[in-house]
Scaffold this motif. Sequence first.
Motif: not given
Length: 149
Positions: A93-94, A107-108, A113-114, A133-134
């Motif tokens: 997820y981001v 979105a980052n 996120i894993i 990019t973030t």
Amino acid sequence: MKIQTKYIGEVEINKEQIITFPTGIPAFEEEMSFVLYPLEEQSPFLVLQSTKTVEIAFILVNPFDYVDNYQVKLQDATKEQLHIEKPEEVATYVVLTVKEPFSETTANLQGPIIINARTNEAKQILMSDSDYTTKHKIFKQAAKTGKGE
């Protein structure tokens, strides 16, 4: 067990729903216990809610639904830390930065996120050696229409 959430009030959760970040999330290292729930029914957006602090909740999305050819290469150390044995155990997820209007939301992609879906262990990783990019705009811009453009 009941917890207070930032977006939908009090919810009942069970231990199996708790996602553990053994080292916390960057800038929130003390926050190690979270739950994941849909922002709204039938919504692609999820909320990663701290079980400890009501105000700490992140809006997440599956990046593969929005970004063509998005790729995450997990380091062996991350696989070991999260006890990942097979690729199908990995949920990615981001974090979104929600903006007004919503179409400007970013979105980052650099810090996905894993989550190990089997063990519910998670980590936010940093892909600093990528072109991501973030603040990646995830919504395709509508084609401009009209005369004189």
